[in-house]
Design an enzyme around this catalytic site. Structure first.
Site, PDB file in Angstrom:
ATOM      1  N   SER A 239      33.284  33.321  24.729  1.00 31.65           N
ATOM      2  CA  SER A 239      33.143  32.022  25.379  1.00 31.65           C
ATOM      3  C   SER A 239      31.675  31.616  25.362  1.00 31.65           C
ATOM      4  O   SER A 239      30.817  32.384  24.917  1.00 31.65           O
ATOM      5  CB  SER A 239      33.644  32.099  26.820  1.00 31.65           C
ATOM      6  OG  SER A 239      32.728  32.862  27.581  1.00 31.65           O
ATOM      7  N   LYS A 240      31.409  30.430  25.884  1.00 30.42           N
ATOM      8  CA  LYS A 240      30.047  29.894  25.891  1.00 30.42           C
ATOM      9  C   LYS A 240      29.052  30.853  26.535  1.00 30.42           C
ATOM     10  O   LYS A 240      27.881  30.861  26.201  1.00 30.42           O
ATOM     11  CB  LYS A 240      30.032  28.585  26.678  1.00 30.42           C
ATOM     12  CG  LYS A 240      30.480  27.415  25.852  1.00 30.42           C
ATOM     13  CD  LYS A 240      30.236  26.132  26.625  1.00 30.42           C
ATOM     14  CE  LYS A 240      31.042  24.999  26.015  1.00 30.42           C
ATOM     15  NZ  LYS A 240      31.442  24.014  26.995  1.00 30.42           N
ATOM     16  N   ARG A 241      29.589  31.598  27.472  1.00 27.08           N
ATOM     17  CA  ARG A 241      28.783  32.581  28.176  1.00 27.08           C
ATOM     18  C   ARG A 241      28.082  33.544  27.189  1.00 27.08           C
ATOM     19  O   ARG A 241      27.012  34.071  27.455  1.00 27.08           O
ATOM     20  CB  ARG A 241      29.763  33.367  29.041  1.00 27.08           C
ATOM     21  CG  ARG A 241      29.302  34.056  30.219  1.00 27.08           C
ATOM     22  CD  ARG A 241      30.482  34.268  31.191  1.00 27.08           C
ATOM     23  NE  ARG A 241      31.633  34.918  30.591  1.00 27.08           N
ATOM     24  CZ  ARG A 241      31.720  36.197  30.303  1.00 27.08           C
ATOM     25  NH1 ARG A 241      30.709  36.984  30.524  1.00 27.08           N
ATOM     26  NH2 ARG A 241      32.827  36.703  29.776  1.00 27.08           N
ATOM     27  N   HIS A 242      28.732  33.809  26.053  1.00 26.26           N
ATOM     28  CA  HIS A 242      28.174  34.748  25.089  1.00 26.26           C
ATOM     29  C   HIS A 242      27.201  34.084  24.116  1.00 26.26           C
ATOM     30  O   HIS A 242      26.660  34.741  23.245  1.00 26.26           O
ATOM     31  CB  HIS A 242      29.307  35.385  24.275  1.00 26.26           C
ATOM     32  CG  HIS A 242      30.271  36.171  25.099  1.00 26.26           C
ATOM     33  ND1 HIS A 242      31.513  35.695  25.432  1.00 26.26           N
ATOM     34  CD2 HIS A 242      30.183  37.396  25.658  1.00 26.26           C
ATOM     35  CE1 HIS A 242      32.142  36.578  26.157  1.00 26.26           C
ATOM     36  NE2 HIS A 242      31.360  37.618  26.308  1.00 26.26           N
ATOM     37  N   GLY A 243      26.999  32.775  24.263  1.00 24.09           N
ATOM     38  CA  GLY A 243      26.122  32.059  23.333  1.00 24.09           C
ATOM     39  C   GLY A 243      26.918  30.973  22.645  1.00 24.09           C
ATOM     40  O   GLY A 243      27.964  30.569  23.132  1.00 24.09           O
TER      41      GLY A 243
END
Ligand code: GLU
Length: 467
Positions: A239-243
């Site tokens: 997800s966006k959390r990972h980049g």
């Protein structure tokens, strides 16, 4: 045997993310490999969440990756009359029925089931008729088989079976008359004559319901291949959390489409121990049965490695074209400056991304306004001035015509002035680029041209003299 027909069916509720792109790629590769047809279908029945911007972003991502489609894009929102027609067919055949149960009644029953430890499912109140309710709002439910089981042989995951008692009577048309997601997918896949459905494995649970609908409507059931998820480094769903997860973000970060495609194909698929696949090789070797069953972890380092590989081996003219927007972003224009293709050749061996390459290309078009002080501090001032003066004189006199001639000239200065090569080359490199971390001198000088080289050394000479 019927011709292979596959489709990519994104919901336009965001950009094209890498997981979607991989699903699209697998479909595209299989179609190319088998001489089949690849269809693009936009699943925009969720009117509230679907946007035109998202459609554009998805198409932009597909185009950038070169995943061209043979048919479409088709929009589900154009097919409402078709869905209605098939809902009616099921109703007429007694395979679907009107359900008048109210949302809060259903909610209360669901809560009770959960409290009593039962799996919540529709209890069939309206299944056998709902007399006296005519004229009131209703949904239409599919009359799902209640006994037996529904199974399919997933091309990736193997045989999957769902007991029918776990599958309750699916709503196929909402109170407002709009068809629901699983129903539209079936009608589209059936009428588009899709032979193999390749999609993310978050859709495994929808599959038995869809198969029941195919069977009720008398459509042939396609083959299914559910592709495992992509995870972040912490093993949670990517997800966006990972980049960055959007394909276009990767373009903007300076990745080449072929590098991202190569990376994505290996995320879950393998062919021996090979890592590098040209598009032709991917097409030739791809088979859905070689897609692994387990989820894959997104690894940026590996993507960088592949990107560096494709930058290094890319056609300099093409790399130059792709580099241009990254230079514009930095306010750099190549007009009147060195030939960008020559510049690219000096930077291709070492850049991980086009962004990195653009950073390193700036000095060719914008003479350094400052010099790396720490680098300059390593050299003796008088020696530097001597090197600059000698280089200016020799450059103007010899006008070296190629890299070898530049190297020979540097050796000459080193021998004549009894200075080690590093004491000659490094100050000149700093004079030309502002820093000691620049490509080889021969390459820089050939790209800049003798006149510009001399101008820059003169400017650096003034700067050093005044220090
Ligand atoms: N529209 C669905 C999604 O974006 C895909 C459905 C399908 O491939 O069957 O997840």
């Amino acid at each position: 045997m019927s011709q292979l027909r596959v489709r990519f069916a994104p919901s336009p509720t965001g950009y094209l993310h890498v997981g979607g792109a991989r699903t699209a790629l697998f479909n595209w590769l299989l179609a190319k490999n088998r001489g089949g047809t690849f269809i693009l279908r936009i699943e925009d029945t969720d009117v509230e969440r679907s946007t035109a911007e998202s459609v554009d972003a998805i198409l932009e991502g597909m185009k950038w990756l070169g995943l061209d489609w043979n048919e479409g894009p088709f929009y589900q929102s154009d097919s409402f009359p078709l869905y209605k027609e098939y809902v009616q067919k099921l109703v007429d055949a007694g395979k679907a029925y009107k359900c008048y149960c109210l949302a809060d009644e259903l909610e209360a029953k669901r809560n009770l089931a959960m409290q009593e430890g039962r799996k919540p499912k529709y209890d069939g109140t309206c299944r056998e008729g709902a007399e006296g309710k005519e004229g009131q709002p209703y949904v239409i439910r599919f009359r799902a088989p209640q006994e037996g089981a529904t199974s399919f042989d997933d091309l990736i995951k193997g045989k999957i079976t769902f007991p029918n008692e776990e599958l309750d009577d699916l709503i196929i048309q909402r109170t407002d008359g709009t068809p629901t997601y699983n129903f539209c997918v079936v009608i589209d896949d059936a009428t588009m004559k899709i032979t193999t459905v390749i999609r993310g494995d978050d859709h495994v649970n929808n599959t038995p319901r869809q198969i029941q609908l195919y069977e009720a409507l008398g459509f042939p059931v396609p083959k299914f291949a559910h592709v495992p998820m992509i995870l972040g480094s912490d093993k949670a769903r990517l997800s966006k959390r990972h980049g960055a997860t959007s394909v276009i973000a990767y373009r903007d970060m300076g990745y080449l489409p072929e590098a991202l495609l190569n990376y994505l194909v290996r995320l879950g698929w393998s062919s021996g121990d090979d890592e590098i696949f040209s598009l032709e090789e991917m097409i030739e070797k791809f088979d859905i049965s070689n897609v692994g069953r387990s989820a894959s972890v997104f690894n940026t380092e590996k993507l960088n490695w592949l990107n560096a590989h494709y930058i290094k081996n890319g056609n300099p003219e093409r790399i130059a074209d792709l580099l241009l927007p990254h230079l514009s972003k930095r306010g750099v224009t190549t007009l009147g400056g060195p030939d960008l293709m020559k510049v690219v050749k000096t930077l291709q061996q070492r850049a991980l991304t086009l962004e990195e390459m653009a950073d390193r290309a700036v000095f060719y078009y914008t003479p350094p306004s400052t010099y790396d002080e720490a680098a300059l501090a390593k050299f003796d001032k008088t020696q530097m001035l001597l090197v600059f003066d000698t280089a200016i004189a020799k450059l103007s006199e010899i006008k070296p015509a190629d890299e070898a001639a530049v190297d020979a000239m540097m050796k000459e200065i080193s021998a004549e002035k009894e200075l080690k090569m590093g004491l000659v080359g490094q100050p000149i490199r700093i004079a030309l680029s502002g820093s000691a971390q620049a490509p080889g001198l021969g390459e820089i000088i050939m790209a800049l041209g003798i006149e510009e080289t001399v101008t820059r050394i003169r400017k650096a000479r003034e700067y050093v003299a005044a220090r």
